[in-house]
Scaffold this motif. Structure first.
Motif, short mmCIF file in Angstrom:
data_model
loop_
_atom_site.label_atom_id
_atom_site.label_comp_id
_atom_site.label_asym_id
_atom_site.label_seq_id
_atom_site.Cartn_x
_atom_site.Cartn_y
_atom_site.Cartn_z
N THR A 130 -3.13 6.99 10.40
CA THR A 130 -2.62 8.26 9.85
C THR A 130 -1.35 8.76 10.55
O THR A 130 -0.82 9.80 10.21
N GLU A 131 -0.88 8.01 11.55
CA GLU A 131 0.39 8.41 12.17
C GLU A 131 1.55 8.11 11.23
O GLU A 131 2.62 8.71 11.31
N GLU A 132 1.31 7.15 10.33
CA GLU A 132 2.36 6.78 9.36
C GLU A 132 1.97 7.11 7.92
O GLU A 132 2.82 7.28 7.06
N ILE A 133 0.65 7.14 7.66
CA ILE A 133 0.18 7.28 6.28
C ILE A 133 -0.46 8.65 6.07
O ILE A 133 -1.25 9.11 6.90
N LEU A 134 -0.12 9.28 4.95
CA LEU A 134 -0.72 10.57 4.58
C LEU A 134 -1.96 10.29 3.73
O LEU A 134 -1.90 9.55 2.76
N VAL A 135 -3.12 10.85 4.15
CA VAL A 135 -4.39 10.58 3.47
C VAL A 135 -4.94 11.89 2.90
O VAL A 135 -5.06 12.88 3.62
N ARG B 284 0.80 -1.25 0.00
CA ARG B 284 0.00 0.00 0.00
C ARG B 284 0.82 1.29 0.00
O ARG B 284 0.35 2.32 -0.41
N GLY B 285 2.03 1.31 0.51
CA GLY B 285 2.81 2.54 0.56
C GLY B 285 2.36 3.44 1.69
O GLY B 285 1.53 3.06 2.52
N ASN B 286 2.87 4.69 1.71
CA ASN B 286 2.55 5.59 2.83
C ASN B 286 1.67 6.78 2.40
O ASN B 286 1.65 7.83 3.01
N PHE B 287 0.96 6.60 1.26
CA PHE B 287 0.07 7.67 0.78
C PHE B 287 -1.22 7.07 0.23
O PHE B 287 -1.20 6.11 -0.52
N PHE B 288 -2.37 7.65 0.67
CA PHE B 288 -3.67 7.20 0.14
C PHE B 288 -4.47 8.40 -0.33
O PHE B 288 -4.60 9.40 0.39
N LEU C 58 -7.20 16.40 4.67
CA LEU C 58 -5.82 15.91 4.66
C LEU C 58 -5.54 15.41 6.08
O LEU C 58 -5.75 16.13 7.05
N ALA C 59 -5.14 14.13 6.19
CA ALA C 59 -4.83 13.57 7.50
C ALA C 59 -3.49 12.85 7.42
O ALA C 59 -3.16 12.28 6.38
N GLY C 60 -2.74 12.89 8.51
CA GLY C 60 -1.43 12.23 8.51
C GLY C 60 -0.59 12.69 9.67
O GLY C 60 -1.09 13.33 10.61
N PRO C 61 0.70 12.42 9.61
CA PRO C 61 1.60 12.90 10.67
C PRO C 61 1.45 14.42 10.82
O PRO C 61 1.50 15.15 9.83
N SER C 62 1.23 14.88 12.05
CA SER C 62 0.82 16.29 12.25
C SER C 62 1.80 17.31 11.70
O SER C 62 1.38 18.35 11.17
N GLY C 63 3.08 17.05 11.76
CA GLY C 63 4.05 18.01 11.21
C GLY C 63 3.84 18.20 9.71
O GLY C 63 3.82 19.33 9.21
#
Length: 399
Positions: A324-329, A299-303, A344-349
């Motif tokens: 979403t701590e690892e994957i950018l959505v 799946r990778g780290n982007f959806f 947009l959801a994902g690592p907060s930074g």
């Protein structure tokens, strides 16, 4: 339009605040006082007249002491003789509503003892505030029949001018005089029915009212009832509008007027049921989409996903189901090239850094916290550009 010749006493620069299509605007123009006028200034519950001074349209008429002040957008010369014209259709409409109010007020009082405490002449319908907690349906019908009987009786309406100390003033119905009142007392007398202090414009005979329709009542201020009515031409316009609406509904619902209420009720119920079912399916779909992605080993780290039908809840369910701590959505719903919603959801930074860039590309408005940035997009046309930017970002972070 009725024409009246007079001369200009003063013309001073002025401003008029008005609302055009819900927006407040300030119009620059001139306040004009004439030697005399046929244009009625706002007062006594009645709106002002409209008309022309020469060729200049009069947009507002207000009262200052004994003077009527006319607002126009082009100046007129002091001392100049001018022709004043009144917009007769508006004036006659106000005459019908105002005389109608006097008649209804007088009969509501003599028949049921309900006093009028105030009234309002609206653009489409008028309201009389009665000093009673409620009016029974039978009383309303009785009042309407009595009012229209008086109209058919062809009763004259006369205007009398009395001096303040005239004993006849005592017998006149009044809600008090304004503090800056000047000159004689004007009394509008409906023969044998009502005598009332009034500065407004009225018909000469009750027969000119044609007909009065009492539309019903609404709860007013504390222990008061608002009686809604139409007089004269407004009744005809109301009938025309109602008939036109009825014809449109007949063609939409494919059934006669008597069945319309039942048909709309049935439609609403089935629509609510469909909405409920649709929402439930949409939620299930969201969970399925997310789980399908998460169970894919490559799946990778982007959806990223766009769906025409959906809402904020749909997008949030997907984001909740994905780590979403690892994957950018990146999710969008709405028209492909038109307006919509985004999340947009994902690592907060990363989300804090990328959110404003997405807003710019989607011409949107939004805000973010705790690793989620969401809002409205004015145009989803650059969605692919956003996706490319995010993929690039993910590549950079994973390498």
């Amino acid at each position: 339009m009725e024409v009246f010749v007079t001369s200009v006493v003063s013309c001073c620069p002025a401003e008029l605040k008005q609302e055009v299509n819900g927006k407040k605007e300030t119009l620059k123009g001139f306040d004009v006082i004439l030697q005399d006028t046929v244009l009625f200034p706002e007062g006594g519950g009645q709106p002002d007249d409209r008309g022309l001074i020469g060729e200049a349209p009069v947009l507002k008429v207000t009262r200052q002491g004994p003077d009527a002040v006319h607002f126009v957008t082009s100046p007129v010369e002091v001392g100049q003789e001018v022709r004043v014209k009144v917009d007769w259709e508006r004036r006659f409409d106000h005459m019908q509503q105002h005389s109608g109010q006097h008649l209804i007020t007088a009969l509501a009082d003599s028949m049921f003892g309900y006093k009028t405490t105030s009234w309002d002449l609206g653009c489409h319908r008028s309201t009389i505030e009665l000093d009673t907690p409620s009016v029974k349906a039978a009383q309303l019908q009785e009042l309407e029949e009595a009012v229209n009987e008086k109209i058919r009786a062809h009763i004259p309406v006369n205007v009398q001018l009395l001096s303040l100390n005239d004993p006849a003033v005592e017998k006149v119905r009044s809600r008090g005089l304004p503090e800056d009142h000047a000159g004689p007392i004007r009394v509008v007398d409906i023969e044998g029915i009502d005598a009332n202090m009034c500065c407004g414009t009225h018909v000469k005979n009750l027969s000119h009212l044609q007909v009065i329709k009492l539309l019903g009542t609404e709860k007013g201020k504390k222990n008061k009832t608002n009686l809604i009515f139409l007089a004269g031409n407004r009744v005809l316009k109301y009938a025309e509008k109602s008939y036109s609406t009825e014809r449109s509904l007949v063609s939409l619902l494919k059934m006669g007027p008597d069945e319309h209420v039942q048909a709309v009720d049935k439609l609403q119920k089935s629509f609510k049921l469909l909405q409920k079912t649709n929402l439930s399916l949409l939620r299930d779909t969201a969970v399925f989409i997310a789980q399908n992605f998460m169970s894919n080993p490559e799946r990778g780290n982007f959806f990223s996903l766009h769906k025409k039908e959906g809402d904020n809840e749909f997008m949030n369910i997907i984001a909740n189901e994905i780590n979403t701590e690892e994957i950018l959505v990146f999710l969008t719903v709405g028209e492909e090239k038109g307006p919509g919603l985004f999340l947009l959801a994902g690592p907060s930074g990363q989300v804090t850094e990328l959110g404003p860039q997405i807003l710019e590309l989607l011409q949107g408005k939004g805000a973010g916290k705790n690793g989620r940035f969401q809002g409205k997009a004015n145009s989803l046309a650059k969605r692919e550009e956003v996706e490319a930017l995010l993929r690039q970002h993910c590549k950079h972070h994973s390498s």
